[in-house]
Structures are given as C-alpha cells and as structure tokens.
Design a protein around this motif. Structure first.
Motif, PDB file in Angstrom:
ATOM      1  N   PHE A  14      86.913  56.305  46.009  1.00  0.00           N
ATOM      2  CA  PHE A  14      86.064  57.519  45.648  1.00  0.00           C
ATOM      3  C   PHE A  14      84.613  56.905  45.882  1.00  0.00           C
ATOM      4  CE2 PHE A  14      89.670  58.293  42.881  1.00  0.00           C
ATOM      5  CZ  PHE A  14      90.131  59.435  43.381  1.00  0.00           C
ATOM      6  N   ILE A  17      83.632  53.638  44.407  1.00  0.00           N
ATOM      7  CA  ILE A  17      84.763  53.126  43.208  1.00  0.00           C
ATOM      8  C   ILE A  17      85.969  52.945  44.150  1.00  0.00           C
ATOM      9  CG2 ILE A  17      86.096  53.635  41.155  1.00  0.00           C
ATOM     10  CD1 ILE A  17      83.361  55.373  40.717  1.00  0.00           C
ATOM     11  N   ALA A  19      89.590  53.077  43.112  1.00  0.00           N
ATOM     12  CA  ALA A  19      90.325  53.560  42.142  1.00  0.00           C
ATOM     13  C   ALA A  19      91.731  52.657  42.157  1.00  0.00           C
ATOM     14  CB  ALA A  19      90.550  54.945  42.181  1.00  0.00           C
ATOM     15  N   ASN A  39      91.012  51.725  30.485  1.00  0.00           N
ATOM     16  CA  ASN A  39      90.421  52.966  30.991  1.00  0.00           C
ATOM     17  C   ASN A  39      89.997  52.788  32.272  1.00  0.00           C
ATOM     18  OD1 ASN A  39      89.714  53.430  27.537  1.00  0.00           O
ATOM     19  ND2 ASN A  39      90.615  55.123  28.737  1.00  0.00           N
ATOM     20  N   GLY A  40      90.026  53.636  33.355  1.00  0.00           N
ATOM     21  CA  GLY A  40      89.530  53.613  34.450  1.00  0.00           C
ATOM     22  C   GLY A  40      90.154  52.569  35.289  1.00  0.00           C
ATOM     23  N   ALA A  41      91.386  52.279  35.049  1.00  0.00           N
ATOM     24  CA  ALA A  41      92.352  51.336  35.825  1.00  0.00           C
ATOM     25  C   ALA A  41      92.840  51.664  37.118  1.00  0.00           C
ATOM     26  CB  ALA A  41      93.362  50.525  35.065  1.00  0.00           C
ATOM     27  N   GLY A  42      93.031  53.417  36.934  1.00  0.00           N
ATOM     28  CA  GLY A  42      93.548  53.952  38.164  1.00  0.00           C
ATOM     29  C   GLY A  42      94.996  54.353  37.975  1.00  0.00           C
ATOM     30  N   LYS A  43      95.597  54.523  36.747  1.00  0.00           N
ATOM     31  CA  LYS A  43      96.724  54.952  36.373  1.00  0.00           C
ATOM     32  C   LYS A  43      96.837  56.668  36.755  1.00  0.00           C
ATOM     33  CE  LYS A  43      96.100  54.186  31.909  1.00  0.00           C
ATOM     34  NZ  LYS A  43      94.604  53.682  32.124  1.00  0.00           N
ATOM     35  N   THR A  44      95.803  57.521  36.343  1.00  0.00           N
ATOM     36  CA  THR A  44      96.097  58.881  36.708  1.00  0.00           C
ATOM     37  C   THR A  44      95.911  59.106  38.291  1.00  0.00           C
ATOM     38  OG1 THR A  44      95.247  59.215  34.584  1.00  0.00           O
ATOM     39  CG2 THR A  44      94.896  61.155  36.281  1.00  0.00           C
ATOM     40  N   THR A  45      94.940  58.191  38.778  1.00  0.00           N
ATOM     41  CA  THR A  45      94.769  58.308  40.327  1.00  0.00           C
ATOM     42  C   THR A  45      95.918  57.857  40.928  1.00  0.00           C
ATOM     43  OG1 THR A  45      92.670  57.528  40.088  1.00  0.00           O
ATOM     44  CG2 THR A  45      93.393  57.498  42.191  1.00  0.00           C
ATOM     45  N   TYR A  54      95.907  63.613  45.652  1.00  0.00           N
ATOM     46  CA  TYR A  54      95.136  62.842  46.342  1.00  0.00           C
ATOM     47  C   TYR A  54      95.786  61.979  47.661  1.00  0.00           C
ATOM     48  CZ  TYR A  54      92.042  63.167  42.409  1.00  0.00           C
ATOM     49  OH  TYR A  54      91.201  63.423  41.278  1.00  0.00           O
ATOM     50  N   GLN A  86      97.073  64.429  32.033  1.00  0.00           N
ATOM     51  CA  GLN A  86      96.556  63.680  30.963  1.00  0.00           C
ATOM     52  C   GLN A  86      95.823  64.956  29.850  1.00  0.00           C
ATOM     53  OE1 GLN A  86      94.271  60.418  32.156  1.00  0.00           O
ATOM     54  NE2 GLN A  86      93.214  60.249  30.170  1.00  0.00           N
ATOM     55  N   GLU A 152      99.957  59.974  29.690  1.00  0.00           N
ATOM     56  CA  GLU A 152      99.612  59.930  28.114  1.00  0.00           C
ATOM     57  C   GLU A 152     100.129  60.986  27.231  1.00  0.00           C
ATOM     58  OE1 GLU A 152      95.547  58.885  27.340  1.00  0.00           O
ATOM     59  OE2 GLU A 152      95.465  57.782  29.088  1.00  0.00           O
ATOM     60  N   HIS A 185      98.452  54.555  26.636  1.00  0.00           N
ATOM     61  CA  HIS A 185      97.743  53.519  25.937  1.00  0.00           C
ATOM     62  C   HIS A 185      98.579  53.278  24.602  1.00  0.00           C
ATOM     63  CE1 HIS A 185      94.257  53.465  28.449  1.00  0.00           C
ATOM     64  NE2 HIS A 185      94.227  54.920  28.360  1.00  0.00           N
TER      65      HIS A 185
HETATM   66  N1  LIG Z   1      88.475  62.719  41.727  1.00  0.00           N
HETATM   67  C1  LIG Z   1      87.488  61.565  41.304  1.00  0.00           C
HETATM   68  N2  LIG Z   1      86.355  61.455  41.994  1.00  0.00           N
HETATM   69  C2  LIG Z   1      85.442  60.400  41.659  1.00  0.00           C
HETATM   70  N3  LIG Z   1      86.083  59.284  41.087  1.00  0.00           N
HETATM   71  C3  LIG Z   1      87.195  59.592  40.415  1.00  0.00           C
HETATM   72  C4  LIG Z   1      88.127  60.510  40.761  1.00  0.00           C
HETATM   73  N4  LIG Z   1      89.317  60.189  40.139  1.00  0.00           N
HETATM   74  C5  LIG Z   1      89.394  59.150  39.443  1.00  0.00           C
HETATM   75  N5  LIG Z   1      88.052  58.490  39.832  1.00  0.00           N
HETATM   76  C6  LIG Z   1      87.345  57.313  39.353  1.00  0.00           C
HETATM   77  O1  LIG Z   1      88.553  56.384  39.586  1.00  0.00           O
HETATM   78  C7  LIG Z   1      88.677  55.292  38.358  1.00  0.00           C
HETATM   79  C8  LIG Z   1      90.084  55.455  38.074  1.00  0.00           C
HETATM   80  O2  LIG Z   1      90.241  56.589  37.195  1.00  0.00           O
HETATM   81  P1  LIG Z   1      91.681  57.023  36.611  1.00  0.00           P
HETATM   82  O3  LIG Z   1      91.639  58.361  36.055  1.00  0.00           O
HETATM   83  O4  LIG Z   1      92.695  56.940  37.708  1.00  0.00           O
HETATM   84  O5  LIG Z   1      91.819  55.751  35.490  1.00  0.00           O
HETATM   85  P2  LIG Z   1      92.996  55.986  34.293  1.00  0.00           P
HETATM   86  O6  LIG Z   1      93.485  54.698  34.497  1.00  0.00           O
HETATM   87  O7  LIG Z   1      93.695  57.131  34.301  1.00  0.00           O
HETATM   88  O8  LIG Z   1      92.143  55.803  33.088  1.00  0.00           O
HETATM   89  P3  LIG Z   1      92.158  56.437  31.473  1.00  0.00           P
HETATM   90  O9  LIG Z   1      93.181  55.671  30.926  1.00  0.00           O
HETATM   91  O10 LIG Z   1      90.853  56.578  31.042  1.00  0.00           O
HETATM   92  O11 LIG Z   1      92.755  57.803  31.811  1.00  0.00           O
HETATM   93  C9  LIG Z   1      87.841  55.555  37.642  1.00  0.00           C
HETATM   94  O12 LIG Z   1      86.474  54.837  37.864  1.00  0.00           O
HETATM   95  C10 LIG Z   1      87.504  57.287  37.856  1.00  0.00           C
HETATM   96  O13 LIG Z   1      86.001  57.299  37.484  1.00  0.00           O
END
Ligand SMILES: Nc1ncnc2c1ncn2[C@@H]1O[C@H](COP(=O)(O)OP(=O)(O)OP(=O)(O)O)[C@@H](O)[C@H]1O
Ligand SMILES: [Mg+2]
Lengths: 229, 306
Positions: A14, A17, A19, A39-45, A54, A86, A152, A185
C-alpha cells in the motif's frame, strides 16, 4: 494430499508499506491453522487478499487445487471460503435471522450451531459484542463453507467467552468438518486449538509449525519482544 | 414479523380509504395539488430504493423523471398513444436509462456519484432543446387535458401500486441484498452479493419509478418543456427523501407533502424572499429530525420492544 488453501509467494503493498512480502502458507482439509503476528504484520491483509477484496501484486492463490485469482470477491463464498471481520461487520438494520440468511441457505442451521436460535428475531444492532461476534460466525457458516477465516474472533471477549469460543472452534472441525484459519492475538486460544501455526511479522512469514515449535522459535520470540519494546 | 405485516396492511387500507374519499371534501384546485403529492410520492419511493436502501446518493433524479416525462409526451403528441398507456413505457425507458447510467456509475461512490448525477440533471434541459424535432424545443409539447379529480385518482392509484410493488421487491432477496450492501459492503460481498449487479439494479428500479413520476407530471400539466423538470426538482427530491426518512417507504409521503406545499407556504409567508423561508424551514426540519420523520417513528416503535 494437497492442501485445501495454498498461498504462494503473495505480495501486496500500500503505497510505501509492504503489507505482505512474499508470503507462503497453507491450510489442509479439516485442519485448524493459527495465524499470529504483531500488530500490522499483515494478517488481515492476507485474509483480504484470499477473499479477493484486495488484489495481490504478485503470487498465487489456490483453493482445492484451483486458482482463486479468476474468482471475483463475491464468488469466493461459492468456492467454499467464508470469513468474519476484525471489526465485526454485521447488517445492523437486519435481524439475526436475516443476517445469517444473507450468508447462505443454511442460516437457520448455522444459528443452531452457535446457539443463537433463541435470538433469531432480534435486531443485530441491539446485541452485545460477544453475541454480535457469534452472529458473524453463524453468517459465515450459513453457506456450508469448506474453510472459515476468523479474524480475531476472541477480540473483546472475556475469559469465559474465550473458553466457549475455543470449544466452538473445535466443534466446527468435528461436527461440520470444516477447516479453520484463525487470526488471533489471544495466545492461549490459538495455541490451544491450532494443529499448526503460521507467524507473520512485517509482511513476512517468519515461522510455521506446531504450537510447541512456534512458541519456542527464537525468531518468533524476537518478533514479539521487539514489538513490545 | 407477522405483526408488522398486519400493522402495515391495516395502515395501507386506512390510508387508501382516506385517499379515496379526500376529493369529496376538497376543492378541485386542491385535488390537483394532492395529485402532485401522489406524483412526488412515486418519485420518492424510487429514490428511497436507491438512497435509502442501497445507499447511493443521486442529486439528479429529476433527469430520470424528465426522461419519463418526455417519453410520454412524445408518444402522446407525436404518435397519438393514449396517455395512460404511455405510463409503463415511460417507466421502462427511464429504467433502462437508469441501468445504463448505473453501470458506469459503479466506479463512483458518495460525493462523486452525487456530482455525476447532478451533472446529468444539469445537462438534461440543454439536451431537450437540442433534439427539438422530438421534444418541441423551448416551445415544448402540448398534451391532452384531464380533470383534476381524474388526475388525482390516477396518480394515487399508481402511488398505491408503487408502494405495494416497492414493499414486495424489498421483501425478496433482492431487497435484502440492497440493505446488506448498504449496511456493510465488505460483508455483503463476502456473503456472495455482487455489488455491481445490485447497485445497477437499484439504479434501474429507482429510475423506473422516476420515469413513471415524470410521465405523471407530463400528463397532469398537459405540457412539457425543458423547464418542466428543473434542477431544483432534483434537489427537492433529496430533501424530501431525507425528511420522509431514508429506508421508510410510507414515510416518503411526508417528504412528498413537503415538496408540494413548502414553496406555496413560503411564498405566503414572505412575498419578497420565499426562498429564504424555504431554506430556513428545510434546515430546521432536517436538524429537528435527523433520520427524517420516519426515523422518529421507528425510534418510537423500537422503544416499545422488550
Ligand atoms: N487498505 C489499506 N490501505 C493502506 N494501508 C493498509 C491497508 N490495509 C492494511 N494496510 C497496512 O498494511 C499493514 C498490515 O496491516 P494489517 O491490517 O494486515 O495488519 P494485521 O496483522 O491485521 O494487524 P492487527 O493485528 O493490528 O489487526 C499495516 O501497516 C496497515 O497500515
Ligand atoms: Mg488485523
């Protein structure tokens, strides 16, 4: 036997970043797989990429041996992949029953599984947090998927509710013969229910293995300590 | 659920009776005003499907009314078709135009969609002037005259049918898909709902209603020209929708009454600056009733639940 869900070398950025950075992982038929990481590791992505919300920049996605990349997001559920979000995404102006019926033909049966049949007529918006999470799970089950992706599911639940959730996740496997990919988590929950666990950190997979293996992996300990510091 | 159905049915029957006997108690002039209320009601039903149920904002619904109005006018004036038969055709033509517009509009959301629809409404009068051979240009097209009572019953029969049809459609999985997309687009998609299909469909249905309302406008004024469907009409529709309540079909009656009577009332209060009075009342109503009058009714209803 080939894995049910295969993620191969998937990247997604992104802006600046990264992800997901060449992530590969898999989940087998009827397997419970944990996906953890700071947090921010990319799991939700990763969930968003697998469910086609996406587009991946590169890499391959396969489900039951066939690519997912030609399947649009709204057809993913028909391929057998259902998910939760989430930040609980319910249809707030609908009743619980309507919510699960949007999820698929087996909504009423799904309500029984999660124990929500008595609340079927209630408006989704009026329910407490843990019940809303269960409605979301029931909606995912309503299509009789082959795998559910839970983002989560224990978020915001108290100790007792997490215990009940663990039991429920195990029942999904034994009673519904589902595979489960669960982002969490809550370590006790993931380590307690998962057959295998994948660990992400800064968009890369840094470890995979049984809960015991992952727990003692120096790279994992480092990732978590590093993020805590 | 069935209790709600019973309430809705009872409400509908009572309202239908009131509508049926009203002309006996009012002058013919007022019957025409109330015929217009019925017409705006039809337009708002359609706009409600689009905005209230599928969450897409249109600031240009007057343009789809215009398409319906001109379809009827051209058929009546040039081809001698009996005006009542042109009504469904006007709905279909406008509905087709809505589908055609809704497809590319899928790429637009929120404000951008609103602006695109607004642009269509702004452009329409110029289009009508350009195709003078069909539309009569600025001179317009003159149609058959009818009595006010006849117009009243025509518009309200169609409004009643439109309300029932709207309820029916929204009770099917189609309506459920609209609401799902509005409540949570990602959850709807992940549940198997195609946003492209349903958003376009909502545009089509909504424009169908607008086309029918536009046809009724043409028939009741017995005349159309480019100023019959001004840009202010589109804006009044949106305000009427908000006042009547997003997501409440019967509530649209309140919005329709407002659209019809507010300008007259404002002119009555101040001959110099009726627009100021109009604006002040609109702002006041919107502030007092966030979610619209119907939103208030729903609040009252839900507070009774156990
Ligand atoms: N739609 C988006 N636009 C811009 N950046 C994004 C988008 N989706 C995710 N990111 C970025 O990608 C990275 C991974 O985010 P993600 O939500 O996948 O993390 P996560 O592992 O699910 O974290 P958490 O445990 O906090 O939910 C983060 O830096 C987030 O800011
Ligand atoms: Mg996340």
């Amino acid at each position: 036997m080939a894995a049910l869900l295969e993620v191969e070398n998937v990247s997604r950025r992104f802006g600046g970043i990264v992800a997901l950075d060449g992530v590969s992982l898999d989940a087998g038929e009827n397997e419970i797989v944990g996906l953890i990481g700071p947090n921010g590791a990319g799991k939700t992505t990763l969930f968003n990429v697998v469910t086609r919300l996406y587009r991946p920049d590169s890499g391959a996605l396969r489900f039951a041996g066939r690519s997912l990349l030609r399947t649009p997001a709204h057809r993913i559920v028909r391929r057998g992949i259902a998910r939760t979000f989430q930040n609980v995404e319910l249809f707030d102006t609908m009743t619980v029953r309507e919510n699960v019926r949007v999820g698929g033909r087996y909504g009423d049966e799904a309500l029984e599984v999660v124990g929500l049949a008595p609340l079927a007529g209630r408006l989704a918006a009026s329910l407490p947090h843990d019940t809303r999470k269960r409605v979301e799970l029931a909606r995912a089950l309503a299509s009789r998927p082959r795998i559910v992706l839970l983002d989560e599911p224990a978020g915001g639940l108290d100790h007792e509710e997490v215990e009940r959730l663990a039991t429920l996740i195990r029942r999904l496997r034994t009673e519904l013969e589902l595979a489960v990919l669960v982002v969490e988590h809550h370590m006790n929950l993931v380590m307690g229910v998962s057959d295998r666990v994948h660990v992400l950190s800064f968009g890369r997979r840094i470890a995979s293995g049984t809960p015991a293996e992952v727990r003692n992996d120096p790279a994992v300990i480092e990732a978590y300590l590093g993020s805590a510091a | 659920m069935s209790r709600r159905l019973a309430l809705n049915t009872a409400g509908f029957v009572v309202a239908a009776l009131v509508v049926a006997v009203l002309p006996r108690f009012i002058s013919s002039y007022h019957a025409l005003e109330w015929a217009n209320v019925g017409i705006y009601f039809v337009a708002l039903l359609g706009l409600n499907v689009l905005t209230g149920y599928s969450g897409q904002v249109s600031l240009g619904h007057g343009a789809f009314m215009a398409i319906g109005g001109y379809t009827s006018a051209i058929l009546i004036a040039h081809h001698g078709v009996h005006d009542v038969w042109t009504i469904p055709l006007a709905g279909l033509v406008a509905g087709g135009a809505g589908l055609a517009f809704g497809l590319p509009a899928l790429r637009l959301t929120g404000l951008y969609l609103a602006l695109a629809t607004f642009a269509v409404a702004v452009a329409f009068p110029a289009l009508a002037r350009k195709f003078e051979r069909f539309t009569g240009g600025n001179a317009g097209l003159v149609l058959t005259l009818h009595t006010n009572d006849w117009l009243y019953y025509l518009s309200w029969s169609i409004a009643g049918a439109g309300l029932l049809l709207g309820w029916l459609v929204l009770a099917t999985p189609i309506g459920r898909s609209f609401r799902a997309l509005r409540d949570s687009e990602v959850a709807a998609i992940s549940s198997g709902i195609s946003p492209a299909l349903y958003k376009t469909l909502a545009f089509g249905i909504s424009s169908f209603y607008a086309g029918i309302a536009g046809s009724l406008v043409a028939i009741s004024t017995a005349y159309v020209n480019p100023q019959t469907f001004p840009i202010t009409l589109s804006l009044f529709l949106v305000v009427g929708l908000a006042v009547g309540g997003l997501g409440s079909l019967p509530g649209s009656v309140v919005g329709a009454i407002l659209i019809q009577f507010l300008p007259t009332y404002a002119a009555h209060v101040s001959k110099q600056a009726p627009q100021v009075i109009e604006g002040a009342i609109l702002v006041g109503v919107m502030l007092l009733l966030p979610g619209g009058a119907a939103g208030l009714f729903r609040l009252v209803q839900s507070s009774r639940q156990p």
